[in-house]
Design an enzyme around this catalytic site. Structure first.
Site, PDB file in Angstrom:
ATOM      1  N   GLY A 190       0.823  -1.215   0.000  1.00 49.13           N
ATOM      2  CA  GLY A 190       0.000   0.000   0.000  1.00 49.13           C
ATOM      3  C   GLY A 190       0.850   1.255   0.000  1.00 49.13           C
ATOM      4  O   GLY A 190       0.582   2.203  -0.750  1.00 49.13           O
ATOM      5  N   HIS A 451      33.602   9.790   6.958  1.00 47.62           N
ATOM      6  CA  HIS A 451      32.978  11.112   7.015  1.00 47.62           C
ATOM      7  C   HIS A 451      33.120  11.796   5.665  1.00 47.62           C
ATOM      8  O   HIS A 451      34.196  11.748   5.094  1.00 47.62           O
ATOM      9  CB  HIS A 451      33.669  11.952   8.097  1.00 47.62           C
ATOM     10  CG  HIS A 451      33.114  13.342   8.163  1.00 47.62           C
ATOM     11  ND1 HIS A 451      31.869  13.610   8.701  1.00 47.62           N
ATOM     12  CD2 HIS A 451      33.616  14.529   7.735  1.00 47.62           C
ATOM     13  CE1 HIS A 451      31.636  14.912   8.613  1.00 47.62           C
ATOM     14  NE2 HIS A 451      32.676  15.496   8.031  1.00 47.62           N
TER      15      HIS A 451
HETATM   16  P1  NAD Z   1       1.045  -6.482   4.590  1.00 47.70           P
HETATM   17  O1  NAD Z   1       0.739  -7.640   5.435  1.00 47.70           O
HETATM   18  O2  NAD Z   1       2.403  -5.864   4.625  1.00 47.70           O
HETATM   19  O3  NAD Z   1       0.031  -5.294   4.915  1.00 47.70           O
HETATM   20  C1  NAD Z   1      -1.345  -5.439   4.832  1.00 47.70           C
HETATM   21  C2  NAD Z   1      -1.985  -4.337   5.656  1.00 47.70           C
HETATM   22  O4  NAD Z   1      -3.377  -4.342   5.389  1.00 47.70           O
HETATM   23  C3  NAD Z   1      -1.800  -4.529   7.163  1.00 47.70           C
HETATM   24  O5  NAD Z   1      -1.341  -3.328   7.726  1.00 47.70           O
HETATM   25  C4  NAD Z   1      -3.206  -4.907   7.635  1.00 47.70           C
HETATM   26  O6  NAD Z   1      -3.486  -4.446   8.943  1.00 47.70           O
HETATM   27  C5  NAD Z   1      -4.067  -4.201   6.609  1.00 47.70           C
HETATM   28  N1  NAD Z   1      -5.379  -4.793   6.415  1.00 47.70           N
HETATM   29  C6  NAD Z   1      -5.706  -6.114   6.327  1.00 47.70           C
HETATM   30  N2  NAD Z   1      -7.004  -6.262   6.110  1.00 47.70           N
HETATM   31  C7  NAD Z   1      -7.538  -5.020   6.046  1.00 47.70           C
HETATM   32  C8  NAD Z   1      -8.848  -4.519   5.828  1.00 47.70           C
HETATM   33  N3  NAD Z   1      -9.868  -5.341   5.635  1.00 47.70           N
HETATM   34  N4  NAD Z   1      -9.030  -3.182   5.817  1.00 47.70           N
HETATM   35  C9  NAD Z   1      -7.977  -2.335   6.017  1.00 47.70           C
HETATM   36  N5  NAD Z   1      -6.724  -2.755   6.225  1.00 47.70           N
HETATM   37  C10 NAD Z   1      -6.500  -4.076   6.237  1.00 47.70           C
HETATM   38  O7  NAD Z   1       0.645  -6.947   3.106  1.00 47.70           O
HETATM   39  P2  NAD Z   1       0.892  -6.273   1.680  1.00 47.70           P
HETATM   40  O8  NAD Z   1       1.285  -4.847   1.821  1.00 47.70           O
HETATM   41  O9  NAD Z   1      -0.295  -6.640   0.871  1.00 47.70           O
HETATM   42  O10 NAD Z   1       2.144  -7.078   1.166  1.00 47.70           O
HETATM   43  C11 NAD Z   1       2.066  -8.494   0.963  1.00 47.70           C
HETATM   44  C12 NAD Z   1       3.383  -9.163   1.173  1.00 47.70           C
HETATM   45  O11 NAD Z   1       4.316  -8.799   0.164  1.00 47.70           O
HETATM   46  C13 NAD Z   1       4.000  -8.811   2.507  1.00 47.70           C
HETATM   47  O12 NAD Z   1       4.307  -9.987   3.181  1.00 47.70           O
HETATM   48  C14 NAD Z   1       5.229  -8.035   2.179  1.00 47.70           C
HETATM   49  O13 NAD Z   1       6.288  -8.362   3.044  1.00 47.70           O
HETATM   50  C15 NAD Z   1       5.545  -8.437   0.743  1.00 47.70           C
HETATM   51  N6  NAD Z   1       6.113  -7.259   0.092  1.00 47.70           N
HETATM   52  C16 NAD Z   1       7.366  -6.853   0.454  1.00 47.70           C
HETATM   53  C17 NAD Z   1       7.889  -5.705  -0.082  1.00 47.70           C
HETATM   54  C18 NAD Z   1       9.241  -5.258   0.336  1.00 47.70           C
HETATM   55  O14 NAD Z   1       9.961  -6.060   0.918  1.00 47.70           O
HETATM   56  N7  NAD Z   1       9.649  -4.034   0.062  1.00 47.70           N
HETATM   57  C19 NAD Z   1       7.171  -4.953  -0.982  1.00 47.70           C
HETATM   58  C20 NAD Z   1       5.896  -5.377  -1.315  1.00 47.70           C
HETATM   59  C21 NAD Z   1       5.393  -6.542  -0.779  1.00 47.70           C
END
Ligand code: NAD
Ligand code: FAD
Length: 472
Positions: A190, A451
């Site tokens: 997100g 530095h």
């Molecule tokens: P996430 O688990 O990081 O975040 C999902 C978020 O959505 C959480 O904060 C949760 O509380 C919220 N949420 C869940 N249900 C909800 C609802 N009904 N209404 C509102 N909020 C809600 O998952 P993601 O962002 O979809 O990413 C998926 C996976 O992909 C993760 O495991 C992440 O580690 C991986 N990913 C990693 C990277 C990176 O390493 N830079 C980048 C993108 C994705």
């Protein structure tokens, strides 16, 4: 010919877990095949995840910086225009180069690349339906490694069309900048994809169920800092808010939301809604039922410490099983699983896997958060150093963020390191190494850092943990 003889190892899935396992197995002298149904190697990460998102994050940041942050640096430019099509082409060039690169690594190492969907039909037998529609073939394997990854979790009631109701896959491929984007879920996807479209001009509102952004595992101080900085960049946040559903009409989507505690109902208008509420393991068509393999309540294939299912020569790694859904975690497991097969032992230190969020500034962390330390009842010292007191950040005119060290009060051993800062994702590597080697905060504080570099903030946060920093 891939199907002609028994393989020592057949890997199902050609993502970061699977392709690394396949290359490692071949390097260990094992006759290896890797089955991938996508048509290209690299899995989610290279095709629709890490790599395309980082291309867009980098280029949208350059655009944003030239548009909003360049004059104070003594640089005057004319009209700055976005060419989204070219920005997408640049992304595709990076993706294609890297996925083809893996194909040539397979050739170099002698991995048989089998293009098709693999279904386990017996404990040593996999049926492959080729992607070109040809006759199914059968592979026999002494060992099987399952690395079939994950897919976006859908939001009930909002049907994904990847145009207006999108997952990250739609979010890396929009053909125009939406006016208004609502992001459901303030986790890593997100915030990264929200940042991209916000920088390119969309009005982005992130709706998050919990009281903080950043997804699971982000230290609360860092989540608050990140939220403040992203809000300054124009992103809006609705925390402790539930999405109840939405109405899709030809010209817009209306998203119904409700305060999780207050119960107050509201609506948000959007051109595009990004569903980013997590990912779930992907086992569709894999044939687990044919050999009685089980998943847990979240769909993860159940394994032991050595990645073995209850059929011991079938191992599972990456997003489709337990642990953080990260490419580098899948890769480590790929190597360890092969080492178990070849040598009977392997190792991944799950306490030293970094997390990075590639926003600007970046957020990066390793080890325990302050909240986790409290839950475990640990006595800790905390050291903090802000980039606003770091000379290099000042010359870069890029001073948002801080470094936070958490160390054991008695022993000074580092328990966690949390960074928000422009190069946090690179800087965290030093923290990972420190934890891997069981370093104390003083070990870092007494190590010379060049530095002027941002890494001096890292050293001074370490100094602040057991004593005082010099510059703040
Ligand atoms: P996430 O688990 O990081 O975040 C999902 C978020 O959505 C959480 O904060 C949760 O509380 C919220 N949420 C869940 N249900 C909800 C609802 N009904 N209404 C509102 N909020 C809600 O998952 P993601 O962002 O979809 O990413 C998926 C996976 O992909 C993760 O495991 C992440 O580690 C991986 N990913 C990693 C990277 C990176 O390493 N830079 C980048 C993108 C994705
Ligand atoms: P995957 O990469 O999902 O690969 C599995 C492969 O198996 C797929 O290609 C699939 O086609 C294939 N497959 C499935 N079933 C079969 C079958 N039966 N037969 C043949 N093939 C099959 N992680 C990071 O560490 N850093 C990041 O910056 C990052 N950014 C991300 C951004 C986005 C938008 C997304 C969605 C994810 C991101 N991730 C990031 C997470 C990362 O992509 C995953 O953790 C990683 O790809 C998991 O690797 P894997 O090998 O387990 O599975």
């Amino acid at each position: 010919e891939a199907g002609s003889a028994e393989h020592d190892v057949v890997v199902i899935g050609g993502g970061p877990g699977g392709y690394v396992a396949a290359i490692k197995a071949a390097q260990e002298g094992l006759k290896t095949a890797c089955i991938e149904k996508r048509g290209t190697l690299g899995g989610t990460c290279l095709n629709v995840g890490c790599i395309p998102s980082k291309s867009l994050l980098n280029n949208s940041q350059i655009y944003h910086q030239i548009k909003h942050d360049i004059e104070k640096r003594g640089i005057e430019v004319g009209e700055v225009k976005l060419n989204l099509k070219k920005m997408m082409q640049a992304k595709e060039t990076s993706v294609n180069g890297l996925t083809l690169g893996i194909e040539s690594l397979f050739k170099k190492n002698g991995v048989d690349y089998v293009k098709g969907t693999g279904t386990i039909v017996g404990e040593h037998e996999i049926k492959v339906a080729p992607i070109d529609g040809g006759k199914p073939k059968s592979l026999r394997a002494k060992n099987i490694i399952i690395a079939t990854g994950s897919e976006a979790t859908p939001f009930p009631g909002l049907e994904i069309d990847e145009k207006r109701i999108i997952t990250s896959t739609g979010a890396i491929a929009l053909t125009q900048v939406p006016k208004k984007m609502v992001v459901i879920g303030g986790g890593i996807i997100g915030l990264e994809m929200g940042s991209v479209w916000s920088r390119l001009g969309a009005e982005v509102t992130v709706v998050e169920y919990l009281g903080q952004i950043g997804g699971p595992g982000m230290d609360t101080d860092m989540a608050k800092t990140m939220q403040r900085v992203l809000a300054k960049q124009g992103m809006k946040f609705k925390l402790k808010t539930k999405v109840m559903g939405g109405d899709v009409s030809p010209d817009k989507v209306i998203v119904n939301i409700e305060g999780a505690e207050s119960g107050k109902a509201e609506t948000l208008d959007a051109d595009v809604v990004l569903v980013a509420i997590g990912r779930r393991p992907y086992t569709y068509g894999l044939g687990l039922e044919n050999i009685g393999l089980e998943t847990d309540e979240r769909g993860r294939i159940i394994i032991d410490q050595e990645y073995r299912t209850k059929v011991p020569h079938i191992r599972v790694i990456g997003d489709v099983t337990f642990g953080a859904m990260l490419a580098h975690k899948a890769e480590e497991e790929g190597i360890a699983a092969v080492e178990y097969i070849k040598h009977g032992h392997g190792h991944v230190n799950y306490g030293a896997i970094p997390s990075v969020m590639y926003t600007h500034p970046e957020a990066a962390w390793v080890g325990l958060t302050e909240q986790e330390c409290k839950t475990k009842g640990l006595s800790i010292n905390i050291g903090v150093f802000p980039f606003s007191a770091n000379s290099r950040a000042r010359t870069n005119l890029d001073t948002e963020g801080l470094v936070k060290f958490i160390a054991d009060k008695e022993t000074d051993r580092i328990l966690g390191i949390h960074i928000v800062g422009s190069n946090a994702g690179e800087m965290i590597a030093e923290g990972v190494l420190a934890i891997e080697y069981g370093a104390s905060a003083e070990d870092i504080g007494r190590t010379s850092h060049a530095h002027p570099t941002l890494s001096e903030a890292f050293k001074e946060a370490a100094m602040a943990t057991y004593g005082k920093p010099i510059h703040s």
